[in-house]
Design a protein around this motif. Structure first.
Motif, short mmCIF file in Angstrom:
data_model
loop_
_atom_site.label_atom_id
_atom_site.label_comp_id
_atom_site.label_asym_id
_atom_site.label_seq_id
_atom_site.Cartn_x
_atom_site.Cartn_y
_atom_site.Cartn_z
N TRP A 104 45.55 -4.50 -69.52
CA TRP A 104 45.38 -5.27 -70.75
C TRP A 104 45.88 -6.68 -70.54
CZ3 TRP A 104 43.65 -3.92 -75.77
CH2 TRP A 104 43.16 -2.61 -75.87
N LEU A 105 45.24 -7.59 -71.23
CA LEU A 105 45.60 -9.00 -71.20
C LEU A 105 46.30 -9.36 -72.50
CD1 LEU A 105 45.26 -11.90 -69.94
CD2 LEU A 105 43.15 -12.06 -71.24
N SER A 125 45.82 -10.60 -79.95
CA SER A 125 46.65 -10.93 -78.81
C SER A 125 46.35 -10.07 -77.59
CB SER A 125 48.13 -10.78 -79.18
OG SER A 125 48.48 -11.69 -80.17
N TRP A 126 45.77 -8.86 -77.80
CA TRP A 126 45.60 -7.92 -76.70
C TRP A 126 44.12 -7.73 -76.39
CZ3 TRP A 126 49.93 -6.33 -74.26
CH2 TRP A 126 51.13 -6.48 -74.94
N TYR A 127 43.82 -7.67 -75.08
CA TYR A 127 42.43 -7.58 -74.65
C TYR A 127 42.34 -6.63 -73.46
CZ TYR A 127 37.76 -9.18 -73.21
OH TYR A 127 36.43 -9.25 -72.88
N ASN A 128 41.56 -5.55 -73.62
CA ASN A 128 41.39 -4.55 -72.57
C ASN A 128 40.42 -5.07 -71.52
OD1 ASN A 128 40.64 -2.30 -70.99
ND2 ASN A 128 41.14 -0.90 -72.67
N LEU A 129 40.93 -5.26 -70.30
CA LEU A 129 40.11 -5.84 -69.24
C LEU A 129 39.04 -4.88 -68.74
CD1 LEU A 129 42.85 -7.72 -67.21
CD2 LEU A 129 41.22 -8.68 -68.81
N SER A 131 37.52 -2.13 -70.83
CA SER A 131 36.53 -1.82 -71.87
C SER A 131 36.13 -3.02 -72.71
CB SER A 131 37.09 -0.73 -72.79
OG SER A 131 38.22 -1.22 -73.50
N LYS A 132 36.82 -4.16 -72.51
CA LYS A 132 36.56 -5.39 -73.26
C LYS A 132 36.92 -5.24 -74.75
CE LYS A 132 34.84 -6.86 -69.41
NZ LYS A 132 35.69 -7.66 -68.50
N LEU A 133 37.78 -4.28 -75.07
CA LEU A 133 38.21 -4.10 -76.45
C LEU A 133 39.37 -5.03 -76.78
CD1 LEU A 133 38.17 -0.19 -76.69
CD2 LEU A 133 36.46 -1.79 -77.60
N LYS A 134 39.49 -5.38 -78.06
CA LYS A 134 40.58 -6.21 -78.52
C LYS A 134 41.47 -5.43 -79.48
CE LYS A 134 38.07 -10.60 -78.13
NZ LYS A 134 37.60 -11.80 -78.87
N SER A 135 42.71 -5.86 -79.58
CA SER A 135 43.64 -5.18 -80.49
C SER A 135 44.57 -6.21 -81.12
CB SER A 135 44.47 -4.14 -79.73
OG SER A 135 45.43 -3.55 -80.59
N LYS A 136 44.87 -5.99 -82.39
CA LYS A 136 45.77 -6.90 -83.10
C LYS A 136 47.23 -6.52 -82.92
CE LYS A 136 42.47 -8.00 -86.79
NZ LYS A 136 42.24 -8.03 -88.26
N LYS A 137 47.51 -5.27 -82.60
CA LYS A 137 48.89 -4.78 -82.54
C LYS A 137 49.25 -4.39 -81.11
CE LYS A 137 48.72 -2.89 -87.24
NZ LYS A 137 48.88 -1.67 -88.06
#
Length: 442
Positions: A104-105, A125-129, A131-137
């Protein structure tokens, strides 16, 4: 789950360090010249596990790796340059045996005010390198990993701290004399700006004294609650008690004597009040079958009541032993009202003794007291404790004794310790516990 090794590459753009932790002795000491990154290593480790990501952003390094005893490992990689050229990105990689890696980035977007992003992107703030998914927490697997590792940093600056909503400010009679009048006036000026709901700047020894008093009071309340419950049901349980022919009169008397000894020790450390009627002698002729039944129930009840104090009493006793062996002409005792109580010991006459505030102690004595209290009362079992410069303000004799005291504490509190120090007196003859930080090979 325990940390078995930490390593860093490109620290300050210069250093590469590998620090294996002593898993059996549970104490690891890192040493090296000033500027080689001892404190920085502790801060990076603490910054990650306690989610203080600003530490990861501000300390220059390329990669930081944590290896665990279950063969998993975690990497923190900085300055990743993605397609949008966002600086100060941090990649977190978690590798487990036979499990797909988690990559994750983390993007500290506040560092890039000139970057044009949508409102949605700014909140992410979070980005799965993968699956290209994003997360706020913060990610659930990351939280779970951190929950498996309890870590506490005891910093070199530990005599003055900010305590949220503390009930007392740093009043004149509790101010540590080690601070200059100018600094004291500045502290008072800052406090005057705060109301009672604002965190207070307070001497750490004063705050910990109040905190221990509260811990003792809470245990005494718990003792009272259990006592009331057991006392209400005592008559019924005595009536229902079956004959206890397997317990001899001598065994019963020994149990009663042991309870009185335990009670006396708890009175001595301030956890119980003196009760002149608590002791009684049981004569052989006084014990018949019905008396034995009643006394056996009584013994079980008192054991349950006093067990409430077992953990805190053991810690207080060890703190008392170490402090009274070190502090010259001073003795520490404890009370539920005041916490730490210090008295001078110029001679054996009690009339000549003087009660001292914790802030009347020297800076070295305060450092020792704060360090020991943190280790015994502020840290969860199975934690990794990071101690930065434990030698600060300590006399050479105290430094020599430090590791021996620490070994007693680690056994009692079930801790792993990682120390950063400049002092060979701390190390003594235990160089087998040390890791030296060295400069780059020329």
């Amino acid at each position: 789950m325990r940390i078995k090794q930490i390593s860093v590459s490109g620290l300050f753009g210069i250093f590469d360090h590998v620090i294996p932790l002593n898993m059996d002795d549970r104490i690891t000491v890192i040493h090296g010249p000033n500027g080689f990154g001892k404190t920085a290593m502790l801060r990076i480790l603490n910054g990650f596990f306690n989610s203080q990501y600003s530490e990861l952003e501000t300390i220059p390094f390329s990669k930081f790796c944590v290896d665990f005893d279950d063969d998993s490992n975690f990497e923190i990689i900085k300055n990743y340059d993605d397609s949008e050229n966002i600086e100060n990105n941090i990649i977190f990689n978690f590798y487990q045996p036979n499990v797909e890696a988690k990559k994750w980035l983390y993007t500290p977007i506040k560092k890039n005010p000139s970057l044009t992003l949508s409102a949605e992107d700014i909140s992410l703030s979070w980005y799965n390198l993968s699956s290209k998914l994003k997360s706020k927490k913060e990610l659930e697997w990351l939280k779970e990993l951190k929950n498996n590792i309890h870590l506490r940093l005891i910093e070199s600056q530990r005599l003055l701290n900010v305590f949220p909503n503390h009930r007392s400010k740093l009043s004149d009679d509790r101010r540590p004399s080690l601070f200059s009048p100018e600094l004291t006036r500045e502290i008072m000026r800052m406090e005057d700006k705060f109301d009672d709901r604002t965190p207070s700047i307070l001497s750490t020894v004063s705050a910990y004294s109040d905190e221990l008093a509260k811990l003792m009071q809470d245990k005494f309340k718990e003792y009272g609650t259990i006592s009331q419950s057991l006392d209400r049901s005592f008559p019924m349980r005595v009536v229902k008690q079956q004959s206890l022919s397997d317990i001899t009169d001598e065994q019963l008397r020994n149990q009663l004597n042991e309870l009185e000894e335990t009670r006396s020790r708890l009175i001595e450390v301030g956890l119980l009040d003196q009760d002149e009627n608590s002791e009684f002698q049981i004569q052989p002729q006084d014990i018949d079958e019905s008396t034995k039944n009643a006394l056996s129930v009584y013994v079980e009840d008192v054991e349950k009541k006093l067990n409430v104090f077992t953990e805190i009493a053991t810690k207080i006793n060890l703190l008392k032993k170490i402090i009274n062996n070190k502090f010259s002409y001073k003795e520490i005792n404890f009370s539920k009202e005041k916490g730490f109580i210090f008295t001078t010991l110029y001679n054996s006459s009690l009339s000549d003794s003087k009660t001292l505030s914790p802030t009347d102690l020297s800076s070295g004595e305060q450092h020792e007291l704060v360090l020991l209290y943190e280790l015994l009362f502020k840290v969860e079992p199975n934690s990794l404790v990071l101690i930065d410069e434990p030698e600060l303000s300590l006399h050479v004799g105290w430094q020599v004794q430090f590791l021996k005291d620490l070994q007693e504490i680690t056994k009692l509190a079930d801790l792993d310790i990682l120390i950063a120090t400049h002092s060979p007196d701390i190390i003594q003859d235990r160089w087998d516990l040390t890791v030296e930080l060295k400069g780059p090979v020329k």
